[in-house]
Design a protein around this motif. Sequence first.
Motif, PDB file in Angstrom:
ATOM      1  N   GLU A 160       0.838  -1.200   0.000  1.00  0.00           N
ATOM      2  CA  GLU A 160       0.000   0.000   0.000  1.00  0.00           C
ATOM      3  C   GLU A 160       0.870   1.246   0.000  1.00  0.00           C
ATOM      4  OE1 GLU A 160      -2.360   3.324   1.702  1.00  0.00           O
ATOM      5  OE2 GLU A 160      -0.621   2.392   2.616  1.00  0.00           O
ATOM      6  N   VAL A 161       0.449   2.226  -0.789  1.00  0.00           N
ATOM      7  CA  VAL A 161       1.108   3.522  -0.852  1.00  0.00           C
ATOM      8  C   VAL A 161       0.011   4.575  -0.786  1.00  0.00           C
ATOM      9  CG1 VAL A 161       2.539   5.056  -2.264  1.00  0.00           C
ATOM     10  CG2 VAL A 161       2.969   2.596  -2.282  1.00  0.00           C
ATOM     11  N   ASP A 162       0.287   5.652  -0.049  1.00  0.00           N
ATOM     12  CA  ASP A 162      -0.691   6.735   0.001  1.00  0.00           C
ATOM     13  C   ASP A 162       0.030   8.070   0.107  1.00  0.00           C
ATOM     14  OD1 ASP A 162       0.058   7.000   2.707  1.00  0.00           O
ATOM     15  OD2 ASP A 162      -1.623   5.804   3.380  1.00  0.00           O
ATOM     16  N   ALA A 194      -6.196  13.548  -1.142  1.00  0.00           N
ATOM     17  CA  ALA A 194      -5.476  12.371  -0.666  1.00  0.00           C
ATOM     18  C   ALA A 194      -5.736  11.234  -1.640  1.00  0.00           C
ATOM     19  CB  ALA A 194      -5.935  11.991   0.732  1.00  0.00           C
ATOM     20  N   TRP A 195      -4.882  10.228  -1.596  1.00  0.00           N
ATOM     21  CA  TRP A 195      -5.100   9.028  -2.401  1.00  0.00           C
ATOM     22  C   TRP A 195      -4.459   7.834  -1.718  1.00  0.00           C
ATOM     23  CZ3 TRP A 195      -0.677   6.628  -3.921  1.00  0.00           C
ATOM     24  CH2 TRP A 195       0.471   7.397  -4.080  1.00  0.00           C
ATOM     25  N   SER A 196      -4.918   6.655  -2.097  1.00  0.00           N
ATOM     26  CA  SER A 196      -4.376   5.401  -1.590  1.00  0.00           C
ATOM     27  C   SER A 196      -4.436   4.373  -2.705  1.00  0.00           C
ATOM     28  CB  SER A 196      -5.200   4.924  -0.389  1.00  0.00           C
ATOM     29  OG  SER A 196      -4.766   3.641   0.019  1.00  0.00           O
ATOM     30  N   VAL A 197      -3.330   3.641  -2.873  1.00  0.00           N
ATOM     31  CA  VAL A 197      -3.264   2.580  -3.870  1.00  0.00           C
ATOM     32  C   VAL A 197      -2.879   1.289  -3.156  1.00  0.00           C
ATOM     33  CG1 VAL A 197      -2.032   1.714  -5.899  1.00  0.00           C
ATOM     34  CG2 VAL A 197      -2.685   4.122  -5.778  1.00  0.00           C
ATOM     35  N   VAL A 198      -3.583   0.207  -3.459  1.00  0.00           N
ATOM     36  CA  VAL A 198      -3.308  -1.103  -2.878  1.00  0.00           C
ATOM     37  C   VAL A 198      -2.981  -2.073  -4.010  1.00  0.00           C
ATOM     38  CG1 VAL A 198      -4.256  -3.049  -1.575  1.00  0.00           C
ATOM     39  CG2 VAL A 198      -4.807  -0.701  -0.897  1.00  0.00           C
ATOM     40  N   VAL A 199      -1.831  -2.748  -3.857  1.00  0.00           N
ATOM     41  CA  VAL A 199      -1.393  -3.757  -4.814  1.00  0.00           C
ATOM     42  C   VAL A 199      -1.526  -5.114  -4.135  1.00  0.00           C
ATOM     43  CG1 VAL A 199       0.561  -4.637  -6.143  1.00  0.00           C
ATOM     44  CG2 VAL A 199       0.243  -2.159  -5.872  1.00  0.00           C
ATOM     45  N   ARG A 200      -2.200  -6.020  -4.785  1.00  0.00           N
ATOM     46  CA  ARG A 200      -2.233  -7.417  -4.344  1.00  0.00           C
ATOM     47  C   ARG A 200      -1.322  -8.170  -5.295  1.00  0.00           C
ATOM     48  NH1 ARG A 200      -6.921  -5.276  -2.930  1.00  0.00           N
ATOM     49  NH2 ARG A 200      -7.945  -6.026  -1.053  1.00  0.00           N
ATOM     50  N   GLY A 201      -0.485  -9.050  -4.753  1.00  0.00           N
ATOM     51  CA  GLY A 201       0.421  -9.756  -5.639  1.00  0.00           C
ATOM     52  C   GLY A 201       1.220 -10.812  -4.935  1.00  0.00           C
ATOM     53  N   HIS A 202       2.284 -11.233  -5.618  1.00  0.00           N
ATOM     54  CA  HIS A 202       3.176 -12.270  -5.111  1.00  0.00           C
ATOM     55  C   HIS A 202       4.596 -11.720  -5.106  1.00  0.00           C
ATOM     56  CE1 HIS A 202       0.070 -15.334  -5.086  1.00  0.00           C
ATOM     57  NE2 HIS A 202      -0.377 -14.747  -6.183  1.00  0.00           N
ATOM     58  N   ALA A 203       5.307 -12.010  -4.019  1.00  0.00           N
ATOM     59  CA  ALA A 203       6.666 -11.499  -3.845  1.00  0.00           C
ATOM     60  C   ALA A 203       7.657 -12.649  -3.906  1.00  0.00           C
ATOM     61  CB  ALA A 203       6.783 -10.786  -2.500  1.00  0.00           C
ATOM     62  N   ALA A 231      -9.060   8.083  -4.743  1.00  0.00           N
ATOM     63  CA  ALA A 231      -8.640   9.452  -4.470  1.00  0.00           C
ATOM     64  C   ALA A 231      -9.739  10.104  -3.646  1.00  0.00           C
ATOM     65  CB  ALA A 231      -8.424  10.216  -5.773  1.00  0.00           C
ATOM     66  N   PHE A 232      -9.332  11.022  -2.796  1.00  0.00           N
ATOM     67  CA  PHE A 232     -10.272  11.643  -1.870  1.00  0.00           C
ATOM     68  C   PHE A 232     -10.129  13.160  -1.915  1.00  0.00           C
ATOM     69  CE2 PHE A 232      -8.471   7.714  -0.201  1.00  0.00           C
ATOM     70  CZ  PHE A 232      -9.593   6.922  -0.081  1.00  0.00           C
ATOM     71  N   ARG A 233     -11.251  13.826  -1.929  1.00  0.00           N
ATOM     72  CA  ARG A 233     -11.272  15.286  -1.785  1.00  0.00           C
ATOM     73  C   ARG A 233     -11.512  15.553  -0.309  1.00  0.00           C
ATOM     74  NH1 ARG A 233     -15.594  18.346  -1.672  1.00  0.00           N
ATOM     75  NH2 ARG A 233     -16.828  16.742  -2.670  1.00  0.00           N
ATOM     76  N   ARG A 234     -10.570  16.204   0.328  1.00  0.00           N
ATOM     77  CA  ARG A 234     -10.682  16.465   1.760  1.00  0.00           C
ATOM     78  C   ARG A 234     -11.525  17.701   2.006  1.00  0.00           C
ATOM     79  NH1 ARG A 234      -5.061  16.094   4.631  1.00  0.00           N
ATOM     80  NH2 ARG A 234      -6.476  16.043   6.411  1.00  0.00           N
TER      81      ARG A 234
END
Length: 144
Positions: free
Chosen positions: A71-73, A80-89, A129-132
């Motif tokens: 997750e990165v935000d 504001a924004w937040s991105v979630v990656v689901r995956g394999h490492a 994405a979020f408008r605060r």
Amino acid sequence: MDAPHPVMTLDEAECRELLAQEELGRLVTRVGDVLDIFPVNYVVDGGDILFRTAEGSKLFELTVNDAVLFEVDQHTDTDAWSVVVRGHAHRLDTSAEVAAADELKLTPWIPTLKYNYVRITPTSISGRAFRRGSEPDRYGVLAY
């Protein structure tokens, strides 16, 4: 004119663009019933995420269960924004993989030796994405 909705879904291209702009994310691992979260600095390489780590719990947990969340935000006073990656490492094993990763100039943020590169290959990417702003009236009381 109506104001834009305060919560907007980002498409995958927008999520990837935001991921490429940042350097710090959170890796979530799971072993059995135990979830762990680790801050890591990273780079985007093609469609994948790479980070470096030392020997320890993070690397061990990835070998037990390679399914991860990343997750990165980011935020400002207005957005504001937040991105979630689901995956394999997986840890990079071959000398060719490590040599290619060395070219990315990914260096630790803290003065420690981190010999292991880990690549996260996404299976899905989502974001919002979020408008605060101020909270709307909670109780619906209207002025007369």
